[in-house]
Design an enzyme around this catalytic site. Sequence first.
Site, PDB file in Angstrom:
ATOM      1  N   THR A 101       0.863  -1.181   0.000  1.00 23.72           N
ATOM      2  CA  THR A 101       0.000   0.000   0.000  1.00 23.72           C
ATOM      3  C   THR A 101       0.898   1.230   0.000  1.00 23.72           C
ATOM      4  O   THR A 101       2.079   1.151   0.330  1.00 23.72           O
ATOM      5  CB  THR A 101      -0.899   0.054   1.243  1.00 23.72           C
ATOM      6  N   GLU A 157      -5.879  -3.744   0.102  1.00 21.85           N
ATOM      7  CA  GLU A 157      -6.150  -4.750   1.134  1.00 21.85           C
ATOM      8  C   GLU A 157      -7.324  -5.665   0.800  1.00 21.85           C
ATOM      9  O   GLU A 157      -7.518  -6.683   1.446  1.00 21.85           O
ATOM     10  CB  GLU A 157      -6.433  -4.061   2.477  1.00 21.85           C
ATOM     11  N   LYS A 185     -12.715  18.857  10.139  1.00 20.33           N
ATOM     12  CA  LYS A 185     -13.621  18.925  11.286  1.00 20.33           C
ATOM     13  C   LYS A 185     -13.781  20.375  11.707  1.00 20.33           C
ATOM     14  O   LYS A 185     -12.868  20.972  12.242  1.00 20.33           O
ATOM     15  CB  LYS A 185     -13.061  18.078  12.435  1.00 20.33           C
ATOM     16  N   TRP A 229     -18.225  17.200  10.859  1.00 14.35           N
ATOM     17  CA  TRP A 229     -17.438  16.831   9.697  1.00 14.35           C
ATOM     18  C   TRP A 229     -17.929  17.507   8.431  1.00 14.35           C
ATOM     19  O   TRP A 229     -19.131  17.571   8.197  1.00 14.35           O
ATOM     20  CB  TRP A 229     -17.528  15.326   9.443  1.00 14.35           C
TER      21      TRP A 229
HETATM   22  P1  ADP Z   1      -3.560   4.190  -1.750  1.00 13.53           P
HETATM   23  O1  ADP Z   1      -4.567   5.137  -2.345  1.00 13.53           O
HETATM   24  O2  ADP Z   1      -3.326   4.428  -0.304  1.00 13.53           O
HETATM   25  O3  ADP Z   1      -2.361   4.006  -2.594  1.00 13.53           O
HETATM   26  P2  ADP Z   1      -5.346   2.094  -2.442  1.00 13.53           P
HETATM   27  O4  ADP Z   1      -5.196   2.192  -3.892  1.00 13.53           O
HETATM   28  O5  ADP Z   1      -5.504   0.764  -1.823  1.00 13.53           O
HETATM   29  O6  ADP Z   1      -4.157   2.738  -1.730  1.00 13.53           O
HETATM   30  O7  ADP Z   1      -6.513   3.074  -2.041  1.00 13.53           O
HETATM   31  C1  ADP Z   1      -7.581   2.749  -1.248  1.00 13.53           C
HETATM   32  C2  ADP Z   1      -8.338   3.980  -0.876  1.00 13.53           C
HETATM   33  O8  ADP Z   1      -8.762   4.724  -2.026  1.00 13.53           O
HETATM   34  C3  ADP Z   1      -9.626   3.689  -0.146  1.00 13.53           C
HETATM   35  O9  ADP Z   1      -9.397   3.412   1.202  1.00 13.53           O
HETATM   36  C4  ADP Z   1     -10.418   4.972  -0.367  1.00 13.53           C
HETATM   37  O10 ADP Z   1     -10.041   5.982   0.543  1.00 13.53           O
HETATM   38  C5  ADP Z   1      -9.981   5.398  -1.746  1.00 13.53           C
HETATM   39  N1  ADP Z   1     -10.997   4.987  -2.726  1.00 13.53           N
HETATM   40  C6  ADP Z   1     -10.993   3.902  -3.513  1.00 13.53           C
HETATM   41  N2  ADP Z   1     -12.076   3.871  -4.300  1.00 13.53           N
HETATM   42  C7  ADP Z   1     -12.814   4.959  -4.014  1.00 13.53           C
HETATM   43  C8  ADP Z   1     -14.057   5.490  -4.482  1.00 13.53           C
HETATM   44  N3  ADP Z   1     -14.757   4.893  -5.428  1.00 13.53           N
HETATM   45  N4  ADP Z   1     -14.510   6.636  -3.916  1.00 13.53           N
HETATM   46  C9  ADP Z   1     -13.799   7.263  -2.957  1.00 13.53           C
HETATM   47  N5  ADP Z   1     -12.620   6.827  -2.499  1.00 13.53           N
HETATM   48  C10 ADP Z   1     -12.134   5.683  -2.994  1.00 13.53           C
END
Ligand code: ADP
Length: 540
Positions: A183, A328, A437, A442
Amino acid sequence: MLGLMQDWPLTVDKILDRAARYFGDTEIVTRRTDGSVHRTNYAQVHARAKQVSGALKGLGIAAGDRVGTLAWNGARHMESWYGAMGIGAVLHTLNPRLHPDQLAWIINHAQDRVLIFDTSFLPLVEAVRERVSVEHYVIIADAAEMPENQLDAICYEDWIAAAGVDTPWGGFDENSACGLCYTSGTTGNPKGVLYSHRSNTIHAMMAISKDCFDLGSHDTVMPVVPMFHANAWALAFAGPMAGAKMVMPGPGLDGRSIHELLTDERVTLTAAVPTLWMGLLEYMRANDLALPWLKRVCIGGSALPERILRAFEEDYGVEVGHAWGMTECSPIGSVSHVPRDLADAPLDEVLPHKLAQGIPLFGTELRVIDKAGEPVARGSGDSGNLQIRGVAVVSSYFGGEGGEILDTDNWFDTGDLAALDAEGAIHLTDRSKDVIKSGGEWISSIDLENAVLSHPLVSNAAAIAIPNEKWGERPLLIIQPEAGPAPTEEELRSFLDGRIASWWMPDEFRFVEAIPLGATGKVNKLKLREMYADGELAAI
Ligand code: ADP
């Protein structure tokens, strides 16, 4: 009493075996780094993946060993995946957009023994080589393309040509490790998610289903999302599983290159993060182009702006699927869902359902809990912590990093905040680390960004919290204008008036030429907060 059915381990090598057997001449098209288009098919990719297996064995690679790749989407990257996974080695996709320090850290943490990479990443690999303990470097090139290097690197084509096509695949437990992906580590060190053969296979079956990718053997799928971004959202497994033609765009992710492939190769399904589609849509608008073949586009990774949804559905007649997920969860966690009675309703009516992140696919469960740990009620409008569990969800990070990450009922806390609509679909309001916040309440940065993104002169936007004496925090809205005259602050304020709650109105606006994007193409809020703190975001 146990059932009396066969034990048929769900291992990913069987996906490519079947694709080669029944769809052997179905094409896999790759745009290479030099811009040329290369064509192969499942039969050839299968044979060459077997050669990769033999070649890896020749280097002493055995089950459980990690094999890293630094490569764009392409047929040879796919061969490397299946070649490694087929013999039980663990394919570790590395993101070339990461900082070299982070890359070196990840390679060492994963203990990659072999690194297979595209020619264009040679400078990056040479920059980290002193700091990593990789044993063998393989450059994806033929002898004529082989660059001079300090790595004593192996030439991919020569390497596999020397190996036979009969290295056996499979024969191990379906729970064996299969792939590794870190990640982004925007908080703390990156963490490795170690997928199993079983989780990847079942996740691909979930992904090809009608309400997700809707993928079959008559489709042509182009994973624009990179294979190093959470398994190209399953597409490198789901495409061959469905027997679909695959189009791999390589490094050319600009509007023109993407449009050319979508049209020339008659792509029916594609997938990527929203920022990428902004580029394509701008290019098509400027050049008055259409999308005659594309049926469906899956957008996820960050929230889907209304403008992108409208453009695809209204202007180009392409159906949009909006997916939420994370590394994850392999990564797809949920997909937008239009209730049955609205199936034929006009876009304006289905819009809220398409903009929401939707419901989980079978194999995954979601819940939203409040601060007291109690489930939030559907339709209450209350937002809480989004949690997930399921067949393709992480149970702990590689190397035990981060310790215990599940509660006693196996729920994994996603770090996202969401509300539930009356049908139980999730509506993401924020990442907990991005929350604004104000006066104890929020403000959803996602909703604020989406509201301003509907303005025709706004190309991209990001809301971040800035400290405020009276309210604790207040929103700052950072705008990347479209080319041409930028909107004024007054215009933006009056545009937002009525679209958002009045107390959400940003105290300040800033314009930037380009909003910084992270390694997976999402807005990098960490960087924006740093820029704000360093006084690099000048007032309008
Ligand atoms: P990172 O962005 O940390 O590299 P990931 O690709 O696993 O890792 O990203 C996951 C995160 O991306 C989610 O926890 C969420 O915050 C965001 N995310 C993924 N899909 C969506 C979506 N359709 N709308 C809003 N946020 C999203």
